[in-house]
Write an enzyme that holds these catalytic residues in place. Structure first.
Site, PDB file in Angstrom:
ATOM      1  N   ALA A   9      -7.966   7.574   8.342  1.00  0.00           N
ATOM      2  CA  ALA A   9      -9.296   8.173   8.280  1.00  0.00           C
ATOM      3  C   ALA A   9     -10.366   7.161   8.678  1.00  0.00           C
ATOM      4  CB  ALA A   9      -9.577   8.696   6.870  1.00  0.00           C
ATOM      5  N   TYR A  50       0.831  -1.206   0.000  1.00  0.00           N
ATOM      6  CA  TYR A  50       0.000   0.000   0.000  1.00  0.00           C
ATOM      7  C   TYR A  50       0.867   1.258   0.000  1.00  0.00           C
ATOM      8  CZ  TYR A  50      -3.564   3.352   1.489  1.00  0.00           C
ATOM      9  OH  TYR A  50      -4.412   4.434   1.574  1.00  0.00           O
TER      10      TYR A  50
END
Length: 245
Positions: free
Chosen positions: A175, A142
């Site tokens: 988030a 990622y």
């Protein structure tokens, strides 16, 4: 605020999380919003699109242009995650994540660029991640994909600044999104994992999708016409603040 009145924006990954919050905010500020995702979503125009497939992307952009007659803003938000160190993911997983997170941005930008060049307010905003500038454990694939997004953003900004198209990226911290929720649900101790995520951000909480959306709206806005080649962090101080333990 109605600074987006008369403008058409494409938001990818618009069905949930940051994409949904961004689509809603841009509509509230006057834009006509085309939401692209693998599933239908709430937008002025909902288009099913796979950013990992060139034919799907080209067809989606053509649909938006035909419906609205113009494309002024592209929000490249669609992306997928990956967990593990550098030994954890297969070649196929590497190709899949990079295809969506990096090449997907290139596909969308390539298809939309002729319309953006014709706009007096052409802007592209890419969704990056704090995983790009900071080494996070168990995020090798990622992080590599988001590091590429950061570099791609700056290269695109340099290529198109003299053509009147601004290119920036938002760099969110951890988030409160459905993807993070799924990671926590899969943890051995979800409560402890959630506390650890909150604790690594100086604010002591997760970033909200709405907070990221406001940063994206700033970068996309015609009022930010001097802002290009910028990686705007929205990370609760994670990058720049070190608190005593």
């Amino acid at each position: 605020m109605t600074e987006f009145a008369g403008l058409t924006a494409i938001v990818t990954g618009a069905a949930s999380g940051i994409g949904a919050a961004t689509a809603t905010l841009l509509r509230e500020r006057g834009a006509r919003v085309a939401g692209l995702d693998l599933v239908a979503q709430d937008a002025d125009l909902s288009v099913v699109c796979d950013v990992g497939n060139s034919a799907s992307v080209d067809a989606a952009v053509a649909t938006v242009a035909e419906r609205f007659g113009r494309i002024d803003i592209l929000i490249n938000n669609a992306g997928i995650g990956a967990v593990g160190d550098v030994t954890a993911n297969t070649d196929d997983e590497w190709h899949h994540v990079l295809n969506i997170n990096v090449v997907g941005i290139a596909r969308m930008s390539r298809a939309a660029l002729p319309y953006l060049l014709a706009s007096p307010s052409g802007a592209i905003v890419n969704t990056c991640s704090i995983a790009a500038p900071i080494g996070l454990p168990q995020r090798a694939l990622y992080s590599a994909s988001k590091g590429a997004v950061a570099s791609l953003t700056l290269a695109m900004a340099a290529d198109h600044v003299r053509q009147g198209v601004r290119v920036n990226a938002v760099v969110p911290g951890t988030a409160d999104t459905p993807w993070v929720g799924r990671l926590l649900d899969a943890a051995e101790d979800p409560a402890a994992a959630a506390a650890a995520l909150r604790g690594r951000q100086p604010t002591g909480r997760l970033v909200t999708a709405a907070e990221v959306a406001h940063a994206i709206a700033y970068l996309a806005s015609p009022l930010a016409s001097a802002t290009t080649g910028t990686l705007l962090t929205v990370d609760g101080g994670m990058t720049g603040i070190r608190l005593p333990s």
